[in-house]
Design a protein around this motif. Structure first.
Motif, short mmCIF file in Angstrom:
data_model
loop_
_atom_site.label_atom_id
_atom_site.label_comp_id
_atom_site.label_asym_id
_atom_site.label_seq_id
_atom_site.Cartn_x
_atom_site.Cartn_y
_atom_site.Cartn_z
N UNK A 722 0.83 -1.20 0.00
CA UNK A 722 0.00 0.00 0.00
C UNK A 722 0.86 1.25 0.00
N UNK A 723 0.40 2.28 -0.72
CA UNK A 723 0.96 3.61 -0.56
C UNK A 723 0.29 4.27 0.64
N UNK A 724 0.99 5.15 1.36
CA UNK A 724 0.33 5.84 2.50
C UNK A 724 -0.88 6.64 2.05
N UNK A 725 -0.85 7.18 0.84
CA UNK A 725 -1.95 7.99 0.35
C UNK A 725 -2.89 7.23 -0.59
N UNK A 726 -2.66 5.92 -0.71
CA UNK A 726 -3.45 5.15 -1.65
C UNK A 726 -4.85 4.92 -1.12
N UNK A 727 -5.87 5.13 -1.97
CA UNK A 727 -7.25 4.89 -1.60
C UNK A 727 -7.55 3.40 -1.68
N UNK A 728 -8.33 2.90 -0.73
CA UNK A 728 -8.56 1.46 -0.65
C UNK A 728 -9.29 0.91 -1.87
N UNK A 729 -10.08 1.74 -2.55
CA UNK A 729 -10.85 1.28 -3.71
C UNK A 729 -10.07 1.36 -5.01
N UNK A 730 -8.80 1.74 -4.96
CA UNK A 730 -8.00 1.88 -6.18
C UNK A 730 -7.79 0.51 -6.81
N UNK A 731 -8.06 0.41 -8.08
CA UNK A 731 -7.88 -0.86 -8.78
C UNK A 731 -6.40 -1.08 -9.09
N UNK A 732 -6.03 -2.36 -9.11
CA UNK A 732 -4.64 -2.71 -9.41
C UNK A 732 -4.41 -2.69 -10.91
N UNK A 733 -3.16 -2.50 -11.29
CA UNK A 733 -2.78 -2.50 -12.69
C UNK A 733 -1.68 -3.52 -12.88
N UNK A 734 -1.14 -3.60 -14.06
CA UNK A 734 -0.04 -4.51 -14.34
C UNK A 734 1.30 -3.96 -13.89
N UNK A 735 1.37 -2.67 -13.55
CA UNK A 735 2.62 -2.07 -13.10
C UNK A 735 3.67 -1.97 -14.19
N UNK A 736 3.25 -1.95 -15.45
CA UNK A 736 4.21 -1.93 -16.56
C UNK A 736 5.05 -0.66 -16.56
N UNK A 737 4.39 0.48 -16.34
CA UNK A 737 5.11 1.77 -16.36
C UNK A 737 6.12 1.83 -15.22
N UNK A 738 5.70 1.43 -14.03
CA UNK A 738 6.59 1.49 -12.87
C UNK A 738 7.80 0.56 -13.06
N UNK A 739 7.56 -0.63 -13.60
CA UNK A 739 8.67 -1.57 -13.80
C UNK A 739 9.66 -1.04 -14.83
N UNK A 740 9.15 -0.45 -15.89
CA UNK A 740 10.06 0.11 -16.90
C UNK A 740 10.82 1.30 -16.36
N UNK A 741 10.21 2.02 -15.44
CA UNK A 741 10.89 3.12 -14.75
C UNK A 741 12.12 2.59 -14.01
N UNK A 742 11.96 1.44 -13.35
CA UNK A 742 13.09 0.84 -12.64
C UNK A 742 14.13 0.31 -13.62
N UNK A 743 13.68 -0.28 -14.72
CA UNK A 743 14.63 -0.80 -15.71
C UNK A 743 15.56 0.30 -16.24
N UNK A 744 15.03 1.51 -16.37
CA UNK A 744 15.85 2.63 -16.85
C UNK A 744 17.01 2.88 -15.90
N UNK A 745 16.73 2.87 -14.61
CA UNK A 745 17.79 3.13 -13.62
C UNK A 745 18.73 1.94 -13.50
N UNK A 746 18.23 0.74 -13.68
CA UNK A 746 19.11 -0.43 -13.68
C UNK A 746 20.12 -0.32 -14.82
N UNK A 747 19.64 0.01 -16.00
CA UNK A 747 20.53 0.16 -17.14
C UNK A 747 21.51 1.30 -16.94
N UNK A 748 21.05 2.39 -16.30
CA UNK A 748 21.94 3.51 -16.02
C UNK A 748 23.07 3.13 -15.09
#
Length: 934
Positions: A722-748
C-alpha cells in the motif's frame, strides 16, 4: 606430464559434462513407444473373438457420441470443483454433477505437470518425459499417433480456440482455430475473452464434430497470486457461466433418434499452494474430469468421484467417436462411459483396448509373456470367443449374461494390469549408465580437488603423473576388472542399458580412462598427503615442500562439499536438499565463531604486541574503543548470521514433505496483513540502499534511490503493498510503467559501472576505479533482483546483503581467509539462499510470473532471462560479490602493502608472491597472523 592450469581446467570441464550427460541419459528413461512407424487405422483393428470360426465383425463398433466438446481449464484443481467451495465457485457445474446426467472423476496427471506434456498425454495417451518440460517453450509438431490425427483422418471437423500450444502441436489439423499465447501470465482477462468471443457463433453452427476450448486465465492467476487469491472465485464463476452456455446449447440442439453429445470439463494439471505447477504434489496432479451426456444415468445426490488416470480419457474419447486408439496409449477405457451400451458392444470396446495395450506391451517389454496382465488378457479373449459363439447361436439364457459379465470383469482386470505395467516402465532407470556417469564425475572432482593447490601456484601448471600411471600394474589390473564387470552387467541385464549399446572401442576407451584416473588419484593423494601430515587449528599455509596444512575449517569445507555431492545419489536428499545446506551453513557459522574466539581471546597477548608495533610505525589509526567495538562486532557476526538463517527458514517452506505447511510468507501475503507487508517492504528497501550505495558514485547513488522507490511503486501498482496515500478502492494494474521506470535506472547503473570498468582497463590503470565499477555493476544487479523478488521475499535480499557486508568486514578480512576458503564459503551461502527464496528441486517452485514484469506481451528472450535471474538470484549475488570482494582485496593489498613489503603481483597467474614461487598464496600475500600463535 606438466599441463597449464587453463588447459587442465578446460579438460576437466569437458569430461565433467560428458559424465553428467551419461548420468542424465540413465536418469531420464525413454518414453514407452511402439516400434511401428505407421499409425493405427480402422482396417488394422482385430476381429471379434469367436471360438471355432471367424467373426464377420472386424471394424470399430458404432460411435457413442455425435459431437464432443472439450472444455479444458488450465490449472483447474479438483478441490475447486469437488471441494467444499465447489458450490460457491462453480454452482451450475456442481448442480449438474449432483443432479444431472454426468460422470465425475479425479483424473491423476503424471509429472511433469506442465501444459505441453499434459496436452500430449491427453491426445496420445502416452506419458511424456521430463525432456518435454524444455520443449514446452517451443513445441514442435507432434508426429506421434494421436487422437486429433485420427479424428481428422476419419473426416471429423475440429475447431479449436485457446492456448496456441495446440496449434503448434497440430498444424493443419483444425478446420478453424484461434490461438492465444500461454506465457504472458500477467494477462488473465483478454486471454479468455479471445476464446469466448467465438463461442456464440460456433455453437449455432452444425458444421463441426469436435470443439476444443483451452482457457488459460485461471493458470495465470495462480502464477500471479496463488490458489487462494481473491481473483480465483470471479474467474471460476466466469468458467461456470461458459459451461452453462455450452450445455444449454447442446441440450437445445439434441434431436430424437440421433447420437447424443458429450461435454467434457477437465484440467490439464492442478496448482500448488504457491500457484505454480510442474511437480508431483497432490494439488498439482489431481484434476477434475466431468463427463456430461444424456447417455449417462441421472443422479439423485452427490457421489464421491472415482479415481482414474488422465491418459484414460484418450481411449475413452477414441472409442466413443468410433476411432482407433493411438498406438502409444497406455490408458484404459473408463468403464462408466460404456454402461448403457449392450454387453456385446462393451466387450468389443474392451477387446479393442486390450489388443492395443498388448501390442504395445510386446513392443516395449522383451519378456512380455511373463506379465500378468498379458496372460489375463489372453484368458479373457479366449472366454470372449466362447461367449460370442453362444451369443451368435441365439442363446439368451441368464447363464450367458453372467458369463458375459465375468468376461467383462476379466477384461477390466487385464486392462488395468497392462496399463500399470506400461506406466511403470517410465520409473525404470538405467542404473548402469547412472553409476558409470557418477564414477566419472567423482573421479574428476577428486583430481581437481587434489590438483588445485598446484594449479593455483606461481607456475600456473599441474604435474599429472599420466605416464607412470599408464605403465603401472594396477592400471592393467583395473582395466581387466572393469571390462569383466561390463561384460557381466551387459549379459545379465534384464532391460537394455545405454552403456551396453555402445561400441567396444568406446567402452574400452571409457574403461581405460577410468582406470587411469584412479591411478592418477592415488599418485596425487600420496604426493599431497604424505605420512605425517598434520591438521592445525589455523588457516592453511603452503610449506616449502608443497605440503598443505589443513585447519578445522578446511576439513569442514572439503568434507561438507564432498558429502553434499555424495548425498545427491539418494532421491530423498535431492528432494530435501535444502536441509543439507541449512545444516552445513549452521556448522560453518559455528566453526567461524570458533576461529573468531581464538583470534580475540586465546591470543590477546599477540594482538597487544601488534598494537604496540603499529603505534611505533605510526600506522595505527584506530582508538582503543574502536578496536573493542570491532572485536565485539566480529564476535557477533556468526551468531547474527545464524539468527538470520533461522528466520529465513521460516519465511518460505520448501522441499517436498513440508512444502504444504503454512509459513511466514503466506501470512504476510494475506490481505489482512498487507499493512505489515508494506512497512516491512519499505524498511527492507531503505536498508538495501544503505548497504549497497557505500561503494557507488554519486550518480549511481541517486539512480539507486530512485530505482528502489520505483520498486515500491511497482509493488503498490500490482496490489502487493500500500501507498500511504493510496485509496482502498483503487484498482490494481499490471505495473508496466513502474517496472520500466526501474529498468531505466538499472541500465543507467550498469552503464556507469561498465564505463568505470573499461576506463580502468583501457585508459588508466586505476584500481579504485576498477573496484568502483565492479561494485556499481553489483548494485545494478541488486536493484534488478529487488524488482523481481516478491514483496515478502525482500527480507531474503536484505539478509543476503547484510551478511555479505558483515562477513567481508569482520570475518574474511580480519581472519585472513584465503581465496579457496572464501570461494567455498560464498558457494555454500549462495546455495542456501537459493532455498531461502522458496526454491527447491521441484519445477513447480519456479515463479514464471517474474518473466513478464514490465512487459505488455510475451517476448521469449527477456521472459526466460528474467525468470532465470529471479530463480538463481541467491547463487548469482554471492558469486558476483565474490568477484567484487576478491578484486577489491587484491587491489587494496597491492596499493597499501605491495611495494612496502617487496610483494610482487604476478599478473599472469593472479597470485602474490615474495620472490619465491614455492611460497605462494591464491590471492593475498602471506601476512603475519598474530592470532595463529602456536
Amino acid at each position: 606430464m606438466k599441463v597449464r592450469s587453463s588447459v587442465f581446467a578446460s579438460f576437466i570441464l569437458i569430461l565433467e559434462v560428458l559424465g553428467v550427460a551419461l548420468f542424465l541419459r540413465g536418469f531420464f528413461p525413454v518414453p514407452v513407444k511402439s516400434s511401428l512407424s505407421s499409425k493405427n487405422k480402422l482396417s488394422d483393428l482385430p476381429p471379434e473373438p469367436l471360438t471355432g470360426g471367424s467373426s464377420n465383425t472386424s471394424g470399430a463398433p458404432k460411435p457413442l457420441f455425435k459431437r464432443v466438446v472439450v472444455m479444458l481449464v488450465d490449472a483447474l484443481r479438483e478441490d475447486f470443483v469437488f471441494g467444499p467451495n465447489g458450490p460457491m465457485f462453480l454452482p451450475y457445474t456442481r448442480h449438474v454433477i449432483e443432479r444431472g446426467s454426468s460422470l465425475s472423476f479425479v483424473a491423476k496427471a503424471r509429472p511433469p505437470t506442465v501444459t505441453m506434456p499434459r496436452i500430449k498425454a491427453l491426445t496420445t495417451g502416452s506419458i511424456p518425459g521430463f525432456i518435454d518440460v524444455v520443449m514446452n517453450l517451443n513445441s514442435p509438431a507432434l508426429s506421434e499417433d494421436n487422437l486429433i490425427w485420427q479424428a481428422k483422418t476419419a473426416g471429423k471437423k475440429i475447431i479449436f480456440y485457446g492456448d496456441d500450444t495446440w496449434v503448434r502441436l497440430f498444424p493443419k489439423h483444425f478446420m478453424e482455430h484461434d490461438g492465444t499465447t500461454s506465457f504472458f501470465v500477467s494477462d488473465y482477462t483478454e486471454v479468455d475473452n479471445n476464446v469466448t468471443r467465438h463461442l456464440d457463433s460456433t455453437l449455432k453452427r452444425d458444421d463441426w464434430d469436435i470443439l476444443i476450448l483451452h482457457y488459460l486465465g485461471l493458470d495465470h492467476i495462480g502464477h500471479i497470486s496463488g490458489p487462494h487469491s481473491s481473483l480465483i472465485q470471479p474467474k471460476l464463476l466466469e468458467m461456470d457461466d461458459i459451461l452453462k452456455k455450452i450445455h444449454g446449447s447442446l441440450v437445445s440442439k439434441e434431436a430424437d433418434g440421433s447420437l447424443p453429445y458429450l461435454l467434457v470439463l477437465c484440467g490439464d494439471h492442478g496448482m500448488s499452494e504457491t500457484g505454480s505447477h510442474g511437480g508431483s504434489s497432490e494439488p498439482e496432479i489431481n484434476t477434475p474430469l466431468v463427463l456430461i451426456s444424456p447417455i449417462f444415468k441421472r443422479k439423485a445426490e452427490m457421489e464421491k468421484p472415482g479415481v482414474v488416470e488422465q491418459v484414460d480419457l484418450t481411449p475413452t474419447l477414441a472409442l466413443g467417436l468410433g476411432l482407433p486408439i493411438s498406438q502409444n496409449s497406455v490408458g484404459h477405457v473408463i468403464p462408466g462411459v460404456l454402461e448403457e451400451s449392450s454387453l456385446r458392444e462393451q466387450l468389443r470396446f474392451l477387446h479393442l483396448n486390450g489388443h492395443q495395450l498388448s501390442c504395445l506391451l510386446k513392443d516395449s517389454t522383451p519378456e512380455y509373456q511373463k506379465e500378468a496382465g498379458f496372460e489375463q488378457f489372453r484368458v479373457a479373449e479366449k472366454a470372449h470367443g466362447g461367449w460370442m459363439k453362444l451369443y451368435l447361436e441365439g442363446n439368451t439364457s441368464e447363464v450367458l449374461t453372467n458369463m458375459g459379465k465375468k468376461v467383462l470383469k476379466q477384461y477390466l482386470e487385464a486392462l488395468a494390469a497392462m496399463s500399470s505395467a506400461l506406466s511403470k516402465q517410465l520409473g525404470k532407470y538405467d542404473m548402469y549408465s547412472m553409476i558409470a556417469g557418477m564414477v566419472f564425475v567423482f573421479q574428476l572432482l577428486l583430481v581437481l580437488l587434489l590438483a588445485m593447490p598446484e594449479a593455483l601456484s606461481g607456475s600456473a601448471s599441474v604435474d599429472l603423473p599420466v605416464l607412470s600411471s599408464l605403465l603401472s600394474l594396477p592400471f592393467y589390473l583395473l582395466c581387466l576388472f572393469l571390462a569383466s564387470v561390463h561384460v557381466l552387467v551387459c549379459t545379465s541385464a534384464e532391460s537394455s542399458c545405454y552403456f551396453c549399446s555402445l561400441s567396444w572401442g568406446l567402452v574400452f576407451a571409457a574403461v581405460a580412462f577410468s582406470s587411469a584416473m584412479f591411478c592418477i588419484l592415488i599418485s596425487l593423494a600420496r604426493r599431497r598427503l604424505p605420512d605425517g601430515s598434520q591438521f592445525h587449528g589455523k588457516s592453511s599455509q603452503s610449506s616449502s615442500g608443497g605440503e598443505w596444512m589443513l585447519s578445522e575449517l578446511d576439513v569442514l569445507l572439503l568434507a561438507g562439499t564432498v558429502g553434499h555431492t555424495l548425498s545427491l545419489a539418494a532421491s530423498s536428499f535431492v528432494e530435501e536438499e535444502h536441509q543439507t545446506w541449512y545444516f552445513l551453513l549452521n556448522t560453518l557459522c559455528l566453526t567461524v565463531f570458533q576461529d573468531v574466539c581464538r583470534k580475540y581471546f586465546r591470543e590477546q597477548r599477540d594482538e597487544e604486541e601488534q598494537i604496540i608495533l603499529s603505534k611505533k610505525s605510526q600506522t595505527f589509526s584506530h582508538s582503543g574503543s574502536e578496536m573493542c567495538s570491532e572485536k565485539w562486532l566480529a564476535l557477533a557476526t556468526p551468531p547474527f548470521t545464524l539468527l538470520c538463517c533461522r528466520l529465513l527458514r521460516s519465511l518460505n517452506q520448501t522441499g517436498v514433505q513440508w512444502a504444504h505447511l503454512p509459513d511466514v510468507g503466506h501470512w504476510l501475503n494475506s490481505s489482512e496483513h498487507k499493512v505489515i507487508l508494506s512497512l516491512l517492504s519499505a524498511f527492507c528497501l531503505v536498508l538495501i540502499y544503505l548497504l549497497v550505495q557505500r561503494r557507488c558514485s554519486w550518480v549511481s547513488k541517486v539512480a539507486l534511490a530512485f530505482g528502489l522507490v520505483g520498486v515500491y511503486s511497482y509493488r503498490a501498482a500490482v496490489g502487493n503493498v500500500l501507498f500511504p496515500w493510496q485509496h482502498s478502492s483503487r484498482t490494481t494494474s499490471k505495473g508496466t510503467v513502474e517496472a520500466r521506470f526501474v529498468y531505466v535506472f538499472v541500465l543507467g547503473i550498469l552503464f556507469s559501472g561498465t564505463k568505470d570498468l573499461l576506463r580502468s582497463q583501457i585508459i588508466t590503470a586505476d584500481s579504485k576505479l576498477k573496484s568502483r565499477g565492479l561494485w556499481e555493476i553489483y548494485s545494478g544487479l541488486v536493484l534488478l533482483v529487488s524488482l523481481l523478488f516478491r514483496a515478502h521475499n525482500l527480507p531474503v535480499l536484505c539478509c543476503c546483503l547484510l551478511i555479505q557486508t558483515l562477513m567481508a568486514q569482520f570475518i574474511w578480512k580480519k581472519l585472513h581467509y584465503d581465496a579457496a576458503q572464501t570461494t567455498i564459503m560464498h558457494y555454500w551461502f549462495g546455495q542456501a539462499f537459493f532455498y531461502f527464496q522458496g526454491n527447491s528441486n521441484n519445477i513447480a517452485t519456479v515463479d514464471i510470473s517474474v518473466g513478464f514484469v514490465g512487459l505488455e506481451s510475451y517476448v521469449e528472450a527477456p521472459a526466460v532471462f528474467l525468470t532465470a535471474l529471479s530463480t538463481y538470484a541467491g547463487p548469482l549475488l554471492w558469486a558476483c560479490h565474490l568477484v567484487c570482494y576478491l578484486s577489491s582485496e587484491r587491489d587494496r593489498t597491492y596499493n597499501h602493502q605491495g611495494h612496502k613489503n617487496g610483494t610482487i603481483w604476478s599478473g599472469s597467474t593472479g597470485l602474490f608472491h615474495n620472490g619465491n614461487t614455492q611460497n605462494t598464496r591464491p590471492y593475498l600475500p602471506v601476512e603475519t597472523r598474530p592470532w595463529s600463535h602456536q
